[in-house]
Write an enzyme that holds these catalytic residues in place. Structure first.
Site, PDB file in Angstrom:
ATOM      1  CB  CYS A  82     -73.119  11.330  -8.764  1.00 32.92           C
ATOM      2  SG  CYS A  82     -72.470   9.669  -8.435  1.00 32.92           S
ATOM      3  CG  HIS A 179     -72.588  11.120 -13.343  1.00 35.65           C
ATOM      4  ND1 HIS A 179     -71.588  12.001 -12.994  1.00 35.65           N
ATOM      5  CD2 HIS A 179     -72.492  10.071 -12.489  1.00 35.65           C
ATOM      6  CE1 HIS A 179     -70.891  11.505 -11.978  1.00 35.65           C
ATOM      7  NE2 HIS A 179     -71.424  10.338 -11.645  1.00 35.65           N
ATOM      8  CD  GLU A 181     -72.363  14.932 -14.999  1.00 33.11           C
ATOM      9  OE1 GLU A 181     -71.502  14.238 -14.433  1.00 33.11           O
ATOM     10  OE2 GLU A 181     -73.549  15.001 -14.613  1.00 33.11           O
TER      11      GLU A 181
END
Length: 201
Positions: A82, A179, A181
């Protein structure tokens, strides 16, 4: 016994803790990078999502721009997610108006990236993303996401959403507009670990 892989996460602002958790679940030793000295001994570094202008300002404050470039030149892998993808790009489009449309970046990856291309925070969404070479889609989370509008000849496009490039690789550089994660799927972190452990030619 093989040494435990040692990766870093730029920990100035943004979702660095979540990246650390994903890497540690893969058995990786993780250092939170805030100063140039923290890069010592690392094999790869993640530039996390967050606010790209804030991260860029803090990188200036802590003198990290050239040390990160030098880290990559010496063989280290870099992954921008990002906002981190914006920081990797050679060209940033739609920079903040308060800075005259200019956005500082490492200018390492042959990409043109447009900031906030998928809308504001309220426009965040999750989508099953088809990644080239993977049998199952990746659960990608987009939050104020950028989009990769142009790639150079040496850049490998790995995924698109609605025709827009959102995942790309160039040697030891990886950029994702979303994202990873924020999902339990470890595959992109495992890919970056593999990239980090591969000795460059």
């Amino acid at each position: 016994m093989n040494a435990v892989p040692h990766l870093g996460v730029l920990a100035l602002q943004g979702a660095f803790r979540e990246h650390r958790q994903r890497l540690e679940a893969l058995g990786v030793r993780v250092t939170e990078v805030r100063r140039p000295a923290d890069l010592a001994g690392l094999q790869g570094l993640i530039l996390p999502g967050g606010e790209s202008t804030t991260i860029a300002r803090l990188m200036t404050d802590f003198g990290l721009w050239q040390p990160v470039r030098d880290f990559h030149a010496a063989g280290g892998a870099l992954w921008g997610t990002c906002a981190g993808a914006i920081l990797l790009a050679r060209e940033v489009l739609g920079g903040p108006p308060q800075f005259g449309g200019h956005q500082a970046s490492l200018a390492l990856m042959d990409l043109s990236v447009r900031r906030n291309a998928f809308g504001r925070q309220v426009d965040s969404f999750r989508v099953p993303l088809a990644v080239r070479g993977w049998a199952a889609p990746f659960p990608a989370v987009f939050i104020r996401a950028p989009v990769i509008e142009r790639v150079g000849e040496g850049v490998d496009v790995l995924a698109r959403h609605q025709g827009q490039i959102v995942l790309a690789r160039q040697g030891r550089l990886l950029a994702s507009a979303f994202h990873p994660e924020l999902t339990p799927d470890p595959r992109l972190h495992a890919l970056f670990l593999e990239m980090s452990l591969t000795v460059s030619a």
